[in-house]
Design an enzyme around this catalytic site. Sequence first.
Site, PDB file in Angstrom:
ATOM      1  N   CYS A   1      -8.105   1.335  -0.904  1.00  0.00           N
ATOM      2  CA  CYS A   1      -7.640   0.774   0.351  1.00  0.00           C
ATOM      3  C   CYS A   1      -7.518  -0.725   0.122  1.00  0.00           C
ATOM      4  O   CYS A   1      -8.513  -1.380  -0.208  1.00  0.00           O
ATOM      5  CB  CYS A   1      -8.636   1.077   1.460  1.00  0.00           C
TER       6      CYS A   1
ATOM      7  N   GLU B   1     -28.225  -9.135  24.773  1.00  0.00           N
ATOM      8  CA  GLU B   1     -27.417  -8.060  24.206  1.00  0.00           C
ATOM      9  C   GLU B   1     -27.946  -6.733  24.737  1.00  0.00           C
ATOM     10  O   GLU B   1     -29.149  -6.561  24.904  1.00  0.00           O
ATOM     11  CB  GLU B   1     -27.512  -8.151  22.667  1.00  0.00           C
TER      12      GLU B   1
ATOM     13  N   CYS C   1      -3.542   0.106   9.012  1.00  0.00           N
ATOM     14  CA  CYS C   1      -2.841  -1.178   9.148  1.00  0.00           C
ATOM     15  C   CYS C   1      -1.535  -0.919   9.901  1.00  0.00           C
ATOM     16  O   CYS C   1      -0.959   0.154   9.794  1.00  0.00           O
ATOM     17  CB  CYS C   1      -2.457  -1.747   7.787  1.00  0.00           C
TER      18      CYS C   1
ATOM     19  N   CYS D   1     -11.796 -10.792  21.418  1.00  0.00           N
ATOM     20  CA  CYS D   1     -10.996  -9.936  20.532  1.00  0.00           C
ATOM     21  C   CYS D   1      -9.852  -9.286  21.287  1.00  0.00           C
ATOM     22  O   CYS D   1      -9.181  -8.405  20.759  1.00  0.00           O
ATOM     23  CB  CYS D   1     -11.893  -8.882  19.878  1.00  0.00           C
TER      24      CYS D   1
ATOM     25  N   GLN E   1     -20.332  -8.340  11.094  1.00  0.00           N
ATOM     26  CA  GLN E   1     -18.892  -8.653  11.065  1.00  0.00           C
ATOM     27  C   GLN E   1     -18.275  -8.132   9.773  1.00  0.00           C
ATOM     28  O   GLN E   1     -18.858  -8.314   8.701  1.00  0.00           O
ATOM     29  CB  GLN E   1     -18.706 -10.166  11.142  1.00  0.00           C
TER      30      GLN E   1
ATOM     31  N   CYS F   1       0.840  -1.193   0.000  1.00  0.00           N
ATOM     32  CA  CYS F   1       0.000   0.000   0.000  1.00  0.00           C
ATOM     33  C   CYS F   1       0.879   1.247   0.000  1.00  0.00           C
ATOM     34  O   CYS F   1       1.728   1.409   0.873  1.00  0.00           O
ATOM     35  CB  CYS F   1      -0.892  -0.003   1.235  1.00  0.00           C
TER      36      CYS F   1
ATOM     37  N   ASP G   1     -19.027 -13.652  24.020  1.00  0.00           N
ATOM     38  CA  ASP G   1     -18.286 -12.898  22.995  1.00  0.00           C
ATOM     39  C   ASP G   1     -18.285 -11.420  23.378  1.00  0.00           C
ATOM     40  O   ASP G   1     -18.922 -10.595  22.730  1.00  0.00           O
ATOM     41  CB  ASP G   1     -18.977 -13.100  21.627  1.00  0.00           C
TER      42      ASP G   1
ATOM     43  N   TYR H   1     -23.777 -11.448  25.119  1.00  0.00           N
ATOM     44  CA  TYR H   1     -23.192 -10.455  24.206  1.00  0.00           C
ATOM     45  C   TYR H   1     -23.477 -10.866  22.750  1.00  0.00           C
ATOM     46  O   TYR H   1     -22.567 -10.982  21.943  1.00  0.00           O
ATOM     47  CB  TYR H   1     -21.678 -10.344  24.406  1.00  0.00           C
TER      48      TYR H   1
END
Length: 462
Positions: free
Chosen positions: A165, A339, A87, A414, A289, A78, A387, A318
């Site tokens: 991108c 949620e 990134c 995550c 997602q 890139c 999650d 979640y």
Amino acid sequence: MGKTTIPVGKNQTIEMEITGLTHEGQGVGRYQGFTLFVPHALPGEKVEVKVVKVKKTYGYGRLMEIKDASPYRAEPPCPIYKKCGGCQLQHINYEEQLRQKEQLVRDNLSRIGGLEHVRIHPTIGMENPWRYRNKAQVPIGEEKGGLIGGFYAAGSHQIIDMEACLIQHEKNDEVVQAVKEIASSLGISAYHEETHQGLIRHVVAKIGFRTGEVMVVLITNGEEIPQKDSLIEGILQKVDGIRSIVQNINTKRTNVIFGEKTKTLWGEEVIYDDIGNIKFAISARSFFQVNPVQTEKLYNKALEYAGLTGKETVIDAYCGIGTISLFLARHAKQVYGVEIVPEAISDAKKNARLNRIENVTFAVGEAEKVIPWWYAQGIKADVMVIDPPRKGCNEELLKTIIDMKPKRVVYVSCNPSTLARDLRILEDGGFKTIEVQPVDMFPHTVHVECVVQIKRAESRMK
Ligand code: SAH
């Protein structure tokens, strides 16, 4: 405390060796015992560095020259990689990125969780780790009368124009380019943050990877779009596959992208995409997602770890728009999802109907309150899926899980550090961490996702 002298000064140029990589993807090493962080330098490299910031116990250097390059170094494809900051790992070859992510998980589990012996699998990567995002959110500005759109220069709100991108689906780039060109030619203005004048604030482009359906969202500072019909016509002519053009109105002085009011300008209100054999409706504002290819691999792992036979009651804490709940429902007796965001639950219910899945129940609320309440009503999970957001699980929820004693827990995380902390609590409460599968949801960035299988430690409890 002994007085330590700092061996470097600002603007000094030094030579040093890089020995590690931080969780933010920066190189780190010691110069005469003093810690220096050097963005874009890699472990094992000998580099020339200009010191740009000195604090009491550490400093920052700018990479000037690589004397001895790492075998894992890659040329970032890139052209705006260093300026953009979206990134952080393009200068590391992909195989090595995957190994670094696995190592990061391993380090966190042993350092924070005291879990040295857990089996951690190699990170599941992408066959083609480019052009994987299904959603672009691009701030729009103005330059010499024309519209520009791209990203904010590091540490500022100055917009830098960008044509492509490389982690974004080509179609999303195409949409953003088309809106910039057509709106410019029609003399439609861009929003200016300082003056709070001008119209287009952001363009959001979404694509269903499986269906090819495209949504364009124009976020505007005001209702009225001059030459609206020509703008719509122009976008439709320029880009194939568009199913939906939506306007969202945000007249507030705020960094928040979306405003409260959304109206459909052309076509449908939603687009559709599939993950596995589940169909999802995606609206302008709904969360979905962003890497659908890897999401499917992640959820298949979660399904495998859940070990469902069709007889189980599953609780998905979640649950967001119910993606995991619906993915598991056809393999379970009953799924309960909870949620905190009401709109997400309304999407989850719609998605259940869309797929004619009837054995799911969704509730709005805090997982740590709703699940104990369910438990009190006699709803007890055989399998618990969690999650949580980056900050990890609420402690009350972990306590409830420990009381409820599900046979298996599947933890989707995550953030390896909060994962490690929570696994420790579950281990101390009678569970055992069996295996961890890192999945690369965001190639070339520092993010890493994990699915973890956790079981009741039966023998210990007897
Ligand atoms: N499982 C979903 C989303 C996970 S993201 C998916 O795979 O798509 C984490 C979600 O937790 C977010 O949707 C967030 O709104 C929700 N959340 C945050 N705190 C919560 C709480 N205390 N109780 C329930 N949900 C919460």
